[in-house]
Design a protein around this motif. Structure first.
Motif, mmCIF file in Angstrom:
data_model
loop_
_atom_site.group_PDB
_atom_site.id
_atom_site.type_symbol
_atom_site.label_atom_id
_atom_site.label_comp_id
_atom_site.label_asym_id
_atom_site.label_seq_id
_atom_site.Cartn_x
_atom_site.Cartn_y
_atom_site.Cartn_z
ATOM 1 N N LYS A 1 5.559 5.908 -5.828
ATOM 2 C CA LYS A 1 6.810 5.150 -5.827
ATOM 3 C C LYS A 1 7.523 5.166 -4.478
ATOM 4 O O LYS A 1 8.679 4.784 -4.366
ATOM 5 N N HIS A 2 6.846 5.653 -3.458
ATOM 6 C CA HIS A 2 7.447 5.714 -2.116
ATOM 7 C C HIS A 2 8.764 6.496 -2.164
ATOM 8 O O HIS A 2 9.793 6.047 -1.651
ATOM 9 N N GLY A 3 8.687 7.656 -2.769
ATOM 10 C CA GLY A 3 9.881 8.485 -2.934
ATOM 11 C C GLY A 3 10.191 9.346 -1.719
ATOM 12 O O GLY A 3 11.042 10.237 -1.806
ATOM 13 N N LEU A 4 9.493 9.091 -0.626
ATOM 14 C CA LEU A 4 9.780 9.858 0.592
ATOM 15 C C LEU A 4 9.551 8.984 1.804
ATOM 16 O O LEU A 4 8.736 8.066 1.770
ATOM 17 N N GLN A 5 10.304 9.261 2.833
ATOM 18 C CA GLN A 5 10.075 8.599 4.117
ATOM 19 C C GLN A 5 9.730 9.649 5.155
ATOM 20 O O GLN A 5 8.572 9.874 5.454
ATOM 21 N N CYS A 6 10.730 10.357 5.667
ATOM 22 C CA CYS A 6 10.389 11.389 6.658
ATOM 23 C C CYS A 6 9.760 12.608 6.002
ATOM 24 O O CYS A 6 9.094 13.400 6.643
ATOM 25 N N LEU B 1 0.831 -1.204 0.000
ATOM 26 C CA LEU B 1 0.000 0.000 0.000
ATOM 27 C C LEU B 1 0.866 1.255 0.000
ATOM 28 O O LEU B 1 1.832 1.327 0.747
ATOM 29 N N LYS B 2 0.482 2.228 -0.799
ATOM 30 C CA LYS B 2 1.218 3.498 -0.702
ATOM 31 C C LYS B 2 0.784 4.199 0.578
ATOM 32 O O LYS B 2 -0.283 3.927 1.118
ATOM 33 N N ARG B 3 1.609 5.135 1.034
ATOM 34 C CA ARG B 3 1.437 5.615 2.402
ATOM 35 C C ARG B 3 0.385 6.708 2.544
ATOM 36 O O ARG B 3 0.324 7.633 1.747
ATOM 37 N N ARG B 4 -0.356 6.625 3.603
ATOM 38 C CA ARG B 4 -1.344 7.676 3.873
ATOM 39 C C ARG B 4 -0.703 8.916 4.500
ATOM 40 O O ARG B 4 -1.332 9.957 4.601
ATOM 41 N N GLU B 5 0.546 8.813 4.930
ATOM 42 C CA GLU B 5 1.260 9.988 5.439
ATOM 43 C C GLU B 5 1.560 10.981 4.314
ATOM 44 O O GLU B 5 1.760 12.172 4.546
ATOM 45 N N ASP B 6 1.696 10.442 3.093
ATOM 46 C CA ASP B 6 2.321 11.235 2.038
ATOM 47 C C ASP B 6 1.556 12.468 1.574
ATOM 48 O O ASP B 6 2.186 13.489 1.293
ATOM 49 N N CYS C 1 17.011 9.544 3.932
ATOM 50 C CA CYS C 1 16.135 8.396 4.230
ATOM 51 C C CYS C 1 16.042 7.363 3.121
ATOM 52 O O CYS C 1 16.007 6.180 3.399
ATOM 53 N N THR C 2 15.892 7.806 1.891
ATOM 54 C CA THR C 2 15.419 6.892 0.839
ATOM 55 C C THR C 2 16.522 6.176 0.093
ATOM 56 O O THR C 2 16.238 5.242 -0.657
ATOM 57 N N GLY C 3 17.764 6.638 0.209
ATOM 58 C CA GLY C 3 18.821 6.065 -0.621
ATOM 59 C C GLY C 3 18.649 6.413 -2.088
ATOM 60 O O GLY C 3 19.353 5.883 -2.932
ATOM 61 N N TYR C 4 17.682 7.273 -2.385
ATOM 62 C CA TYR C 4 17.441 7.901 -3.697
ATOM 63 C C TYR C 4 16.788 7.008 -4.748
ATOM 64 O O TYR C 4 16.237 7.520 -5.722
ATOM 65 N N GLU C 5 16.878 5.699 -4.590
ATOM 66 C CA GLU C 5 16.355 4.807 -5.624
ATOM 67 C C GLU C 5 14.902 5.154 -5.986
ATOM 68 O O GLU C 5 14.549 5.297 -7.154
ATOM 69 N N ASN C 6 14.064 5.278 -4.953
ATOM 70 C CA ASN C 6 12.651 5.534 -5.230
ATOM 71 C C ASN C 6 12.404 6.966 -5.681
ATOM 72 O O ASN C 6 11.360 7.264 -6.262
ATOM 73 N N ILE C 7 13.339 7.841 -5.423
ATOM 74 C CA ILE C 7 13.215 9.204 -5.942
ATOM 75 C C ILE C 7 13.418 9.166 -7.457
ATOM 76 O O ILE C 7 12.671 9.790 -8.210
ATOM 77 N N VAL C 8 14.399 8.395 -7.894
ATOM 78 C CA VAL C 8 14.603 8.236 -9.336
ATOM 79 C C VAL C 8 13.342 7.637 -9.970
ATOM 80 O O VAL C 8 12.847 8.115 -10.995
ATOM 81 N N ARG C 9 12.799 6.600 -9.320
ATOM 82 C CA ARG C 9 11.580 5.971 -9.850
ATOM 83 C C ARG C 9 10.425 6.967 -9.893
ATOM 84 O O ARG C 9 9.617 6.957 -10.825
ATOM 85 N N ALA C 10 10.339 7.817 -8.879
ATOM 86 C CA ALA C 10 9.243 8.790 -8.806
ATOM 87 C C ALA C 10 9.340 9.803 -9.943
ATOM 88 O O ALA C 10 8.334 10.155 -10.567
ATOM 89 N N VAL C 11 10.538 10.256 -10.220
ATOM 90 C CA VAL C 11 10.713 11.256 -11.277
ATOM 91 C C VAL C 11 10.448 10.605 -12.636
ATOM 92 O O VAL C 11 9.814 11.199 -13.513
ATOM 93 N N ARG C 12 10.895 9.370 -12.802
ATOM 94 C CA ARG C 12 10.629 8.644 -14.041
ATOM 95 C C ARG C 12 9.111 8.493 -14.238
ATOM 96 O O ARG C 12 8.587 8.713 -15.322
#
Ligand code: FES
Ligand code: FES
Lengths: 779, 159
Positions: free
Chosen positions: B94-99, A11-16, B136-147
């Motif tokens: 793409k879960h491009g963020l954590q905090c 699931l994608k996050r609801r925080e986002d 936080c992310t190690g950037y991998e998912n940031i690349v995926r998010a921009v793509r």
């Protein structure tokens, strides 16, 4: 109503939504009318007597409300929460503001409160502090030598503890061994660098005596407890809120001087005040991590069979000790030194050393990365020396057979399949193909390296009884309360704290499944001592294994209560009621049923209700685990080294993690990525350096290399779960694995690339300069 | 004090500021737009990136007075009402963020990148975001998010 199973869904996050639109509420974002700003004046000296402080010009500066020095304030200590048994621990006294002596750069000597931060800073420049410098020591090995500068009276040779752990017959093990590999290893100091620096805001209501603190922390209840114990404020008068927090990685666990000072000052002035750390302050005054020098002797048979391990580690603790500090290089380190191997005998000694540097405490992995790096690096040195493939020497020594397995360290490994994990990794990540590619590249003059690391860690921290035996001053259970409202909507309160982990999503998934309610009907509350019962917070990859289990158990209790209510309404026995898809029904006659909502409503109406049952639909659990969980995995790094410049380029990074069952693969994968990035950062780039005067040379992001997006590879992550028996979900934890396993994989890959150059080992970080120097020296 | 007029997210503001006030503090403290973050004091982290007259700038290294007469877009102004910008959607998907602390600056930098290069390779994405740190992310998912965002924007434009 059918609810889909949420466990295992990405699931994608609801925080986002709030965070991607700029609506997050980090401490500095909270609007507090009338708030005054605090600037802390810090010592530029690493070690000095304070001979005088003149604040008169600062006090006269327009816009200044008050200037505090140590003599205006009570001597409140910054607490260390651990007293290691049998280690002769002498905890140094350290206070929230210096009075007569400073022991590291960045120690607070005065606080200016003014209308805005620019004014406070301008006024602070007018404070005249006279220092009488003292000799400085920053290196742990030098600090213990006779004649070294002494930091505290009564702590001889700056040794704050001397901790030992043993298992097996070490003398016999070494006597019977054919080869002993000896190596000195440096695990350099790191600076956590959560992207949000620390911040604390306080507001005191003199009419009610209530004090609210907004704080960037990972565990608001512990912060509240410590502040109350140290200042005498009643716990029911202090509310600590840790709202959105921009990363922690350990550095936001501890109670620091600044939280104590903000609390004291807001109360004294009866005015709201706020302190926001600058990045420069963060480098100087937020805890650091690692900083070990270790002497390792590892004994083998020529076949590669492990016989024994002796380790002596000098752990640089800095100038004082924060909450968990003594635990990190001892129980979180020594107990993991046998790794995934069937090690017959072990002896480890850790000497905790005080120096004129910032305090060192838990940083992502906390002790376990140090253990994993040491063991996995020396395994590779041994493989090289014994001429055995690195995969084979590991395979030969893995713990095999039945679990739980009692390791020589005394840790009772709950579950794992170390050989299976390695085999999967080698096959899926193409180990043999990479070896072939490496040979091809070599023929063309290119230096590829392949590095393996098989890690283990202890997570799900921790059984309270064990924490007590280790000298910890807390229990490490976790709490979870679930309140089902009369309409069937759910609010759950967890003592875990999310600062990037996504608990608002994952915990709702968990509750949705167990309680049989739609995911969207579940809200998670955390990070506020006035809302959440009590909690130990988030660190040590404990949130799901411990905090999640507490919520799960509360949900199970609610289902049991619901069965009793339904049985009453259906005139059946509670034992004959089953609960599925939001419906309580009599076994065998599904038409006799009551929906979840009807049962909940009746719990609140209590009109037609069992006589021996309390109304309401809310349950609470305090879950104390009986064992740690033991995530494990295999990491494989591919690097290329440029022999002309010494530059290391990480090309690929492969992860095969056993973190037990995976609740949300998207989030678990993100945790692996972030952890690996920090581990690679340690392997290749990051290094906290003090010069011999105690000045932090790497004191900004210009000088300390937090890895950039162009410096890290792409990662391939796979999960190979072996469920943990330590909790009902079979989860283990994944927050720290990446950091724990990756550093050695990269280092091993670099040494592998250089194997033809007669280079046995290079200490971290493997910057182009360090690698180039080693290449030159080997010529 | 100097009087400046700045258009932020389409709305005009006239305020008195000290000449030394940084644009980021103007946005956060004078306008209470706290989506733009401060992560460092040496212009390294990119948490503070906003657009000024259509170009990404580090608002911690720009004086508020330099923005006088300019049009500034912050993370709060990127979405079209309730419709997320493709990058916001990409970071979410793409879960491009954590905090989330680096995220506003990361998204604003990525928006500038995609404006100049609507079809970036992964290498170009990484190169374009070199001035933004994420711990936080190690950037991998940031690349995926921009793509993801690039693909989405290109599909929409092709329609
Ligand atoms: S705040 Fe770090 S670059 Fe602007
Ligand atoms: S998401 Fe935390 S710093 Fe990027």
């Amino acid at each position: 109503m059918t609810t889909e199973t949420m466990f295992g869904r990405a699931l994608k996050r609801r925080e986002d939504p709030r965070l991607i639109t700029g609506r997050g509420q980090y401490v500095d974002d909270i609007q507090i009318p009338g708030v005054q700003r605090i600037f802390f004046l810090r010592s530029p000296y690493a070690h000095a007597m304070i001979t005088s402080i003149d604040t008169s010009a600062a006090e006269a500066h327009p816009g200044v409300m008050k200037v505090y020095t140590g003599k205006d304030l009570p001597a409140v200590p910054v607490p260390c929460g651990v007293n290691l048994p049998d280690s002769n621990q002498k905890t140094p006294p350290y206070f929230m503001i210096a009075t007569d002596r400073v022991r590291h750069t960045g120690e607070i000597v005065a606080a200016v409160v003014a209308s805005d931060i620019g004014t406070a800073r301008d006024a602070a420049e007018k404070i005249v502090v006279e220092y009488d410098p003292l000799p400085v020591v920053v290196d742990a090995e030098k600090s213990v030598m006779d004649g070294a500068p002494q930091l505290y009276d009564g702590i001889d040779n700056n040794i704050t503890f001397d901790w030992k752990l043993g298992g097996g017959d070490i003398d016999a093990a070494f006597a019977g061994a054919e080869v002993v590999i000896k190596q000195r290893l440096v695990n350099q100091r790191l600076i956590p660098n959560a992207m949000e620096p620390r911040a604390v805001a306080g507001r005191y209501d003199s009419a009610t005596g209530d004090l609210t603190l907004w704080d960037t922390d990972q565990n608001p209840h512990i912060i509240r407890l410590l502040i109350c114990m140290l200042t005498g404020i009643a716990e029911n008068k202090l509310r600590v809120i840790a709202p959105d927090v921009g990363g922690g990685f350990g550095s936001k666990i501890f109670l620091y001087a600044e939280q104590l000072l903000v609390t004291t000052i807001t109360k004294d002035l009866a005015t709201p005040v706020k302190w926001v750390e600058t990045r420069s302050e963060n480098f100087q005054a937020t805890t650091h991590g690692r900083d070990h020098v270790s002497y390792v002797e590892m004994a083998f048979m020529k076949s590669g069979k492990l016989c024994g391990l002796k380790v002596k580690t000098y752990a640089n603790m800095g100038a004082f000790m924060t909450a968990f500090a003594p635990l990190v290089p001892t129980f979180l380190y020594g107990t993991l030194l046998s790794g995934v191997y069937d090690l017959p005998a072990l002896r480890v000694e850790t000497i905790g050393v005080l120096t004129n540097t910032m305090a060192v405490d838990a940083y992502r992995g906390a002790g376990r990365p140090e253990a994993s790096y040491l063991l996995e690096r020396v395994m590779d040195i041994a493989a090289d020396e014994l001429n055995i493939d690195p995969a084979e020497i590991r395979r030969m020594n893995f713990i095999k057979g039945e679990f739980p397995h009692m390791a020589v360290t005394g840790m009772n490994y709950d579950s794992g399949d170390y050989e299976g994990n390695l085999d999967k990794a080698l096959a899926q990540f193409g180990y043999a193909d990479w070896r072939a590619k490496q040979a091809e590249a070599k023929a063309k003059g290119r230096y590829l390296g392949i590095g393996l690391s098989c890690y283990i860690e202890a997570c799900g921290i921790a059984p309270s009884k064990m924490v007590g035996m280790m000298g910890g001053g807390v229990g490490l259970w976790e709490s979870g309360t679930i309140r089902v409202h009369p309409t069937g909507k759910v609010t759950a309160y967890t003592g875990a704290h999310s600062h990037g982990q996504g608990h608002e999503t994952t915990f709702a998934q968990l509750i949705s499944d167990t309680l049989g309610v739609p995911y969207d009907n579940v809200e998670i509350v955390h990070g506020d001592t006035n809302q959440v019962q009590f909690g130990m917070g988030t660190y040590g990859s404990r949130s799901l294994a411990v905090g999640g289990t507490a919520l799960l158990k509360s949900a199970q209790k609610l289902v049991e209560k619901g069965k009793k209510i339904a049985a009453h309404l259906l005139e059946a026995n509670a034992a004959d009621i089953e609960y599925k898809d939001g419906s309580f029904s009599v076994k065998g006659s599904p038409d006799r049923s009551k929906a979840f909502g009807e049962v909940v409503l009746m719990a609140y109406l209590a009109h037609n209700y069992p006589a021996d049952l309390e109304p309401g639909f809310e349950e609470q659990t305090f879950f104390d685990p009986t064992n740690f969980t033991f995530p494990e995995g295999t990491y494989m790094a591919i690097v290329e080294v440029d022999p002309e410049t010494g530059t290391v380029t990480p090309l690929n990074f492969y992860c095969m993690d056993d973190c037990g069952n995976v609740l949300n693969p998207l989030i678990a994968e993100g945790q692996v990525h972030g952890g690996v990035a920090q581990g690679i950062g340690q392997a290749l780039y990051e290094n906290a350096v003090y010069d011999e005067n105690g000045q932090l040379i790497s004191g900004s992001m210009m000088d300390y290399a937090v890895p950039k997006i162009t410096q890290l590879p792409s990662y391939t992550t796979e999960f190979a779960p072996v469920p943990s028996p330590s909790n009902p979900m079979g989860v283990k934890g994944i927050g720290e694995a990446g950091t724990i396993g990756s550093t050695a994989a990269i280092a091993n890959a670099v040494m592998d690339a250089l194997s033809s150059m007669n280079i046995r080992h290079i200490d971290l970080p493997l910057t182009s300069q360090n690698v180039w120097n080693a290449i030159q020296a080997a010529k | 004090m100097t009087t400046i007029t700045v258009t932020v997210n389409g709305k005009s503001y006239t305020r008195d500021v000290e000449p030394r006030t940084l644009l980021v503090h103007f946005l956060r403290e004078n306008l209470s737009l706290t989506g733009t973050h401060v992560g460092c004091d040496t212009s390294q982290c990119g948490a503070c990136v906003v657009h000024m007259d259509g170009v990404s700038v580090k608002s911690c290294t720009t004086l508020a007075v330099q923005a006088d007469g300019a049009s500034v877009t912050t993370i709060e102004g990127l979405a079209n009402g309730t419709e997320l910008h493709a990058l916001q959607e990409g970071f979410w998907e793409k879960h491009g963020l954590q905090c989330g602390y680096c995220t506003p600056g990361m998204i604003m930098s990525a928006a500038d990148l995609l404006k100049n290069n609507p079809n970036p390779t992964d290498d170009e994405i990484r190169h374009g975001l070199e001035g933004n740190l994420c711990r936080c992310t190690g950037y991998e998912n940031i690349v995926r998010a921009v793509r993801y965002a690039a693909e989405k924007m290109n599909t929409v434009n092709a329609d």
